[in-house]
Every structure is written in C-alpha cells, then in structure tokens.
Design a protein around this motif. Structure first.
Motif, PDB file in Angstrom:
ATOM      1  N   VAL A  20      -2.026   4.477  -4.408  1.00 27.42           N
ATOM      2  CA  VAL A  20      -3.289   3.771  -4.593  1.00 27.42           C
ATOM      3  C   VAL A  20      -4.404   4.454  -3.808  1.00 27.42           C
ATOM      4  CG1 VAL A  20      -2.157   1.537  -4.945  1.00 27.42           C
ATOM      5  CG2 VAL A  20      -2.946   2.153  -2.668  1.00 27.42           C
ATOM      6  N   GLN A  21      -5.634   4.159  -4.214  1.00 27.13           N
ATOM      7  CA  GLN A  21      -6.814   4.582  -3.462  1.00 27.13           C
ATOM      8  C   GLN A  21      -7.657   3.339  -3.248  1.00 27.13           C
ATOM      9  OE1 GLN A  21      -9.503   7.375  -5.347  1.00 27.13           O
ATOM     10  NE2 GLN A  21     -10.160   8.114  -3.350  1.00 27.13           N
ATOM     11  N   ARG A  22      -7.985   3.082  -1.982  1.00 28.86           N
ATOM     12  CA  ARG A  22      -8.803   1.911  -1.654  1.00 28.86           C
ATOM     13  C   ARG A  22     -10.176   2.012  -2.304  1.00 28.86           C
ATOM     14  NH1 ARG A  22      -7.141  -1.536   2.548  1.00 28.86           N
ATOM     15  NH2 ARG A  22      -5.381  -0.697   3.694  1.00 28.86           N
ATOM     16  N   VAL A  23     -10.696   0.864  -2.742  1.00 30.52           N
ATOM     17  CA  VAL A  23     -12.044   0.795  -3.282  1.00 30.52           C
ATOM     18  C   VAL A  23     -12.998   0.856  -2.101  1.00 30.52           C
ATOM     19  CG1 VAL A  23     -13.660  -0.668  -4.535  1.00 30.52           C
ATOM     20  CG2 VAL A  23     -11.278  -0.541  -5.269  1.00 30.52           C
ATOM     21  N   ASN A  44      -9.580  -4.716   0.874  1.00 29.73           N
ATOM     22  CA  ASN A  44      -8.151  -4.731   0.585  1.00 29.73           C
ATOM     23  C   ASN A  44      -7.889  -4.501  -0.894  1.00 29.73           C
ATOM     24  OD1 ASN A  44      -7.910  -5.346   3.227  1.00 29.73           O
ATOM     25  ND2 ASN A  44      -6.881  -7.289   2.935  1.00 29.73           N
ATOM     26  N   GLN A  45      -8.916  -4.091  -1.611  1.00 30.17           N
ATOM     27  CA  GLN A  45      -8.785  -3.841  -3.041  1.00 30.17           C
ATOM     28  C   GLN A  45      -8.542  -2.355  -3.260  1.00 30.17           C
ATOM     29  OE1 GLN A  45     -12.320  -4.658  -5.301  1.00 30.17           O
ATOM     30  NE2 GLN A  45     -11.133  -5.358  -7.047  1.00 30.17           N
ATOM     31  N   GLN A  77      -3.827  -5.308   4.642  1.00 30.51           N
ATOM     32  CA  GLN A  77      -4.818  -4.672   5.512  1.00 30.51           C
ATOM     33  C   GLN A  77      -4.214  -3.436   6.189  1.00 30.51           C
ATOM     34  OE1 GLN A  77      -7.984  -5.915   5.936  1.00 30.51           O
ATOM     35  NE2 GLN A  77      -8.616  -4.277   7.289  1.00 30.51           N
ATOM     36  N   PHE A  78      -2.975  -3.570   6.638  1.00 27.92           N
ATOM     37  CA  PHE A  78      -2.286  -2.481   7.326  1.00 27.92           C
ATOM     38  C   PHE A  78      -1.007  -2.168   6.587  1.00 27.92           C
ATOM     39  CE2 PHE A  78      -4.606  -4.956  10.499  1.00 27.92           C
ATOM     40  CZ  PHE A  78      -5.471  -3.981  10.968  1.00 27.92           C
ATOM     41  N   GLY A  79      -0.490  -0.973   6.795  1.00 30.18           N
ATOM     42  CA  GLY A  79       0.773  -0.594   6.180  1.00 30.18           C
ATOM     43  C   GLY A  79       0.575   0.524   5.180  1.00 30.18           C
ATOM     44  N   HIS A  96       6.903  -4.045  -3.847  1.00 37.09           N
ATOM     45  CA  HIS A  96       6.953  -5.405  -3.315  1.00 37.09           C
ATOM     46  C   HIS A  96       5.940  -5.643  -2.189  1.00 37.09           C
ATOM     47  CE1 HIS A  96       9.855  -3.327  -0.638  1.00 37.09           C
ATOM     48  NE2 HIS A  96       9.369  -4.137   0.274  1.00 37.09           N
ATOM     49  N   ASP A  97       5.272  -4.587  -1.687  1.00 32.58           N
ATOM     50  CA  ASP A  97       4.240  -4.750  -0.661  1.00 32.58           C
ATOM     51  C   ASP A  97       2.881  -5.101  -1.256  1.00 32.58           C
ATOM     52  OD1 ASP A  97       5.962  -4.235   1.423  1.00 32.58           O
ATOM     53  OD2 ASP A  97       5.497  -2.095   1.494  1.00 32.58           O
ATOM     54  N   ILE A  98       2.697  -4.858  -2.543  1.00 33.71           N
ATOM     55  CA  ILE A  98       1.421  -5.160  -3.195  1.00 33.71           C
ATOM     56  C   ILE A  98       1.293  -6.673  -3.327  1.00 33.71           C
ATOM     57  CG2 ILE A  98       0.114  -4.905  -5.334  1.00 33.71           C
ATOM     58  CD1 ILE A  98       1.162  -2.062  -5.443  1.00 33.71           C
TER      59      ILE A  98
END
Length: 104
Positions: A20-23, A44-45, A77-79, A96-98
């Motif tokens: 993923v890439q953060r918005v 967090n998106q 937020q973290f991870g 499963h973290d999403i």
C-alpha cells in the motif's frame, strides 16, 4: 542492509501480504492557507498497489484475499514493513492487519 529497487512495480507481495501507499494529507486548507509539514496529520487511508496470492490453510487450500489492487483501505497508525523507492514511501501489511475497505 538496504535494497535498491528501480521501480515499485518490480515488487510482488507473497502469501497474504498487501503493498500500500498512504494517501498524502492536504497541504492546503479549504480557505487556501498552506499548512507546514509539522501541522499536517498522517492519514490512515491508503491505496492498495499490489496483493499477494493469499495464505494457505492447513488443508493446502488458498485463502482468498479481502482486498484487490486499486482498493482504498484503512490501515493501522503503526505497523507494516516500510519500503522506500526513491523519494516515495510504501508499506507492506498482512491482509488481516488491514482495518477496513473504503467503498466510494
């Protein structure tokens, strides 16, 4: 140890991992005021760029992924595992973290 990638497209997630890439947060308010980087909040998106084939269950069957490339999701937020290609930052999360999928 760092690995230099030429392009993020050369990275293919394995098993149940999601790239993923953060918005990016808006740098300008609705009134036209530019915000300094210290005042911008990290969102967090994220946008899903690539998805692995899915993990295997105990019977050897593939567990389908809950997201696909192109989806917008909420991430913790973290991870995750950070990846930097040039100036761009990406993250690898397990499926499963999403936290949620954003339907627009």
């Amino acid at each position: 140890m760092t690995t230099a990638l030429r392009s993020i497209k050369s990275l293919a997630p394995l098993l149940d991992r999601v790239l993923v890439q953060r918005v990016k947060a808006e740098a300008k308010t609705a009134g036209g005021i530019f915000l300094p980087e210290s005042a911008q909040k990290e969102l967090n998106q994220a946008q899903v760029l690539a998805v692995g084939p899915g993990a295997m269950d105990k019977d050897g069957k593939r567990i389908p992924m809950s997201v696909t490339a192109g989806d917008k999701v909420l991430i913790p937020q973290f991870g995750g595992s950070p990846i930097k290609v040039g100036e761009e930052e990406y993250s690898l999360f397990r499926d499963h973290d999403i936290l949620a999928k954003i339907n627009e």
